[in-house]
Design a protein around this motif. Structure first.
Motif, PDB file in Angstrom:
ATOM      1  N   GLY A 212       0.789  -1.230   0.000  1.00 44.21           N
ATOM      2  CA  GLY A 212       0.000   0.000   0.000  1.00 44.21           C
ATOM      3  C   GLY A 212       0.815   1.271   0.000  1.00 44.21           C
ATOM      4  O   GLY A 212       0.255   2.372  -0.029  1.00 44.21           O
ATOM      5  N   SER A 213       2.137   1.139   0.003  1.00 42.33           N
ATOM      6  CA  SER A 213       2.988   2.320   0.001  1.00 42.33           C
ATOM      7  C   SER A 213       3.157   2.859  -1.421  1.00 42.33           C
ATOM      8  O   SER A 213       3.329   2.084  -2.365  1.00 42.33           O
ATOM      9  N   PRO A 214       3.131   4.184  -1.600  1.00 35.13           N
ATOM     10  CA  PRO A 214       3.361   4.753  -2.930  1.00 35.13           C
ATOM     11  C   PRO A 214       4.729   4.387  -3.510  1.00 35.13           C
ATOM     12  O   PRO A 214       4.907   4.412  -4.726  1.00 35.13           O
ATOM     13  N   SER A 215       5.671   4.048  -2.647  1.00 38.82           N
ATOM     14  CA  SER A 215       7.027   3.727  -3.113  1.00 38.82           C
ATOM     15  C   SER A 215       7.222   2.231  -3.381  1.00 38.82           C
ATOM     16  O   SER A 215       8.343   1.799  -3.663  1.00 38.82           O
ATOM     17  N   TYR A 216       6.159   1.448  -3.303  1.00 42.28           N
ATOM     18  CA  TYR A 216       6.260   0.001  -3.546  1.00 42.28           C
ATOM     19  C   TYR A 216       6.900  -0.296  -4.896  1.00 42.28           C
ATOM     20  O   TYR A 216       7.713  -1.210  -5.026  1.00 42.28           O
ATOM     21  N   CYS A 217       6.573   0.500  -5.898  1.00 42.53           N
ATOM     22  CA  CYS A 217       7.083   0.254  -7.251  1.00 42.53           C
ATOM     23  C   CYS A 217       8.604   0.382  -7.338  1.00 42.53           C
ATOM     24  O   CYS A 217       9.225  -0.185  -8.248  1.00 42.53           O
ATOM     25  N   LEU A 218       9.208   1.110  -6.408  1.00 46.83           N
ATOM     26  CA  LEU A 218      10.664   1.285  -6.442  1.00 46.83           C
ATOM     27  C   LEU A 218      11.399  -0.032  -6.249  1.00 46.83           C
ATOM     28  O   LEU A 218      12.571  -0.160  -6.620  1.00 46.83           O
ATOM     29  N   ARG A 219      10.733  -1.015  -5.681  1.00 43.56           N
ATOM     30  CA  ARG A 219      11.347  -2.320  -5.450  1.00 43.56           C
ATOM     31  C   ARG A 219      11.362  -3.177  -6.719  1.00 43.56           C
ATOM     32  O   ARG A 219      11.949  -4.260  -6.728  1.00 43.56           O
ATOM     33  N   PHE A 220      10.713  -2.705  -7.763  1.00 45.81           N
ATOM     34  CA  PHE A 220      10.570  -3.494  -8.982  1.00 45.81           C
ATOM     35  C   PHE A 220      11.341  -2.912 -10.162  1.00 45.81           C
ATOM     36  O   PHE A 220      11.198  -3.390 -11.281  1.00 45.81           O
ATOM     37  N   ILE A 221      12.134  -1.889  -9.914  1.00 43.84           N
ATOM     38  CA  ILE A 221      12.849  -1.235 -11.011  1.00 43.84           C
ATOM     39  C   ILE A 221      14.345  -1.174 -10.724  1.00 43.84           C
ATOM     40  O   ILE A 221      14.805  -1.420  -9.603  1.00 43.84           O
ATOM     41  N   THR A 222      15.083  -0.842 -11.751  1.00 41.29           N
ATOM     42  CA  THR A 222      16.484  -0.477 -11.592  1.00 41.29           C
ATOM     43  C   THR A 222      16.719   0.775 -12.421  1.00 41.29           C
ATOM     44  O   THR A 222      15.979   1.039 -13.377  1.00 41.29           O
ATOM     45  N   GLU A 223      17.696   1.561 -12.039  1.00 46.81           N
ATOM     46  CA  GLU A 223      17.971   2.812 -12.742  1.00 46.81           C
ATOM     47  C   GLU A 223      19.082   2.626 -13.770  1.00 46.81           C
ATOM     48  O   GLU A 223      20.033   1.884 -13.543  1.00 46.81           O
ATOM     49  N   ARG A 224      18.925   3.331 -14.888  1.00 49.57           N
ATOM     50  CA  ARG A 224      19.957   3.329 -15.917  1.00 49.57           C
ATOM     51  C   ARG A 224      20.232   4.763 -16.347  1.00 49.57           C
ATOM     52  O   ARG A 224      19.359   5.626 -16.258  1.00 49.57           O
ATOM     53  N   THR A 225      21.443   4.976 -16.828  1.00 49.42           N
ATOM     54  CA  THR A 225      21.825   6.288 -17.351  1.00 49.42           C
ATOM     55  C   THR A 225      22.212   6.137 -18.811  1.00 49.42           C
ATOM     56  O   THR A 225      22.986   5.246 -19.173  1.00 49.42           O
ATOM     57  N   ARG A 226      21.656   7.007 -19.638  1.00 50.39           N
ATOM     58  CA  ARG A 226      22.015   7.028 -21.058  1.00 50.39           C
ATOM     59  C   ARG A 226      22.828   8.287 -21.335  1.00 50.39           C
ATOM     60  O   ARG A 226      22.375   9.394 -21.042  1.00 50.39           O
ATOM     61  N   THR A 227      24.016   8.133 -21.878  1.00 52.38           N
ATOM     62  CA  THR A 227      24.883   9.261 -22.201  1.00 52.38           C
ATOM     63  C   THR A 227      25.104   9.322 -23.702  1.00 52.38           C
ATOM     64  O   THR A 227      25.489   8.334 -24.317  1.00 52.38           O
ATOM     65  N   ILE A 228      24.850  10.478 -24.282  1.00 53.94           N
ATOM     66  CA  ILE A 228      25.050  10.692 -25.715  1.00 53.94           C
ATOM     67  C   ILE A 228      25.991  11.872 -25.899  1.00 53.94           C
ATOM     68  O   ILE A 228      25.737  12.968 -25.396  1.00 53.94           O
ATOM     69  N   ASN A 229      27.079  11.647 -26.626  1.00 52.25           N
ATOM     70  CA  ASN A 229      28.035  12.712 -26.917  1.00 52.25           C
ATOM     71  C   ASN A 229      27.470  13.563 -28.053  1.00 52.25           C
ATOM     72  O   ASN A 229      27.333  13.095 -29.179  1.00 52.25           O
ATOM     73  N   ILE A 230      27.134  14.787 -27.748  1.00 49.10           N
ATOM     74  CA  ILE A 230      26.495  15.646 -28.751  1.00 49.10           C
ATOM     75  C   ILE A 230      27.442  16.723 -29.282  1.00 49.10           C
ATOM     76  O   ILE A 230      27.027  17.655 -29.944  1.00 49.10           O
ATOM     77  N   THR A 231      28.733  16.614 -28.992  1.00 45.43           N
ATOM     78  CA  THR A 231      29.702  17.606 -29.470  1.00 45.43           C
ATOM     79  C   THR A 231      30.602  16.994 -30.530  1.00 45.43           C
ATOM     80  O   THR A 231      30.963  15.824 -30.471  1.00 45.43           O
ATOM     81  N   ALA A 232      31.005  17.807 -31.478  1.00 48.27           N
ATOM     82  CA  ALA A 232      31.805  17.310 -32.604  1.00 48.27           C
ATOM     83  C   ALA A 232      33.200  16.901 -32.192  1.00 48.27           C
ATOM     84  O   ALA A 232      33.819  16.063 -32.824  1.00 48.27           O
TER      85      ALA A 232
END
Length: 234
Positions: A198-218
């Motif tokens: 019943g906690s709003p943060s319950y979903c945090l137990r079902f995910i993992t975080e990822r970081t996407r890095t894109i080089n946008i400079t020439a």
């Protein structure tokens, strides 16, 4: 204890389904699950919509982070992979539905493993999710006799359990003793108040975080910063 060929096949199908399902964005998965909710009883439907709302609020948004050298950095949430969902026989249907819904909305596939004495009609749930538009095999049903062997498999990312504290402790020990990738146990043992589910943060137990890095400079970095480092000398 080895998996039977049938369960092994179901596991491979579930792994593939989790990849396809996880590639859908949160809004698409939520729309599908909300359609599913319309075919459920009121209490179960409320649980599905509650978990969808929490996921939308807590984990659906992509966060843009500063890129000190000019790159584009985004932080986003994805599912962990394959979840095994199980519960003791006295757990109400809407509680199990909440476990399934949370795992699915976060991009995981689910292998549901209940005893034959549990009142939830698993074949009906499978049919409802298929009609709502879920990816094939994103939910599968496994015989309870195969549960102990299944959760020892490295490809199982986590187990979501609702029931007694003693059983939760036993499951935690089983998962801790297995080799390979560590598996998380998400347990609800207060079946009257549901403080975890019943906690709003319950979903945090079902995910993992990822970081996407894109080089946008020439030149592979921020041209302004590079220029600032080239002062004139006398």
């Amino acid at each position: 204890m080895a998996l039977s060929p049938q369960v092994q096949k179901s596991l491979q199908s579930s792994i593939f389904a989790s990849s396809v399902w996880n590639d859908l964005d949160f809004e698409t998965r939520i729309a599908i699950l909300r359609r599913w909710a319309k075919s459920l009883d009121n209490q179960s439907a409320m649980m599905v919509n509650f978990q969808c709302n929490n996921a939308l609020e807590m984990v659906a948004e992509i966060q843009v982070m500063p890129g000190p050298t000019g790159e584009s950095n985004t932080l986003y949430c994805v599912g962990r992979g394959v979840f095994v969902v199980t519960a003791s026989d006295d757990v109400a249907n809407h509680v199990v539905i909440a476990q399934i819904a949370t795992a699915l909305v976060c991009g995981n596939s689910v292998m549901m493993c209940l005893s034959p004495d549990h009142p939830l009609n698993t074949s009906v749930i499978l049919s409802q999710l298929e009609q709502a538009g879920c990816v094939a095999n994103v939910l599968s049903v496994i015989d309870s006799a195969d549960f102990d062997a299944l959760i020892q498999i490295e490809e199982i990312a986590a187990v979501a359990y609702s029931g007694t504290a003693d059983r939760a402790l036993s499951l935690a020990r089983q998962l801790a003793e297995r080799s390979g990738q560590l598996a998380q146990l998400v347990a609800e043992t207060d079946l009257d108040n549901l403080p975890v589910i019943g906690s709003p943060s319950y979903c945090l137990r079902f995910i993992t975080e990822r970081t996407r890095t894109i080089n946008i400079t020439a030149v592979g970095g921020n041209a302004t910063l590079l220029e600032l480092g080239c002062g004139e000398t006398d």
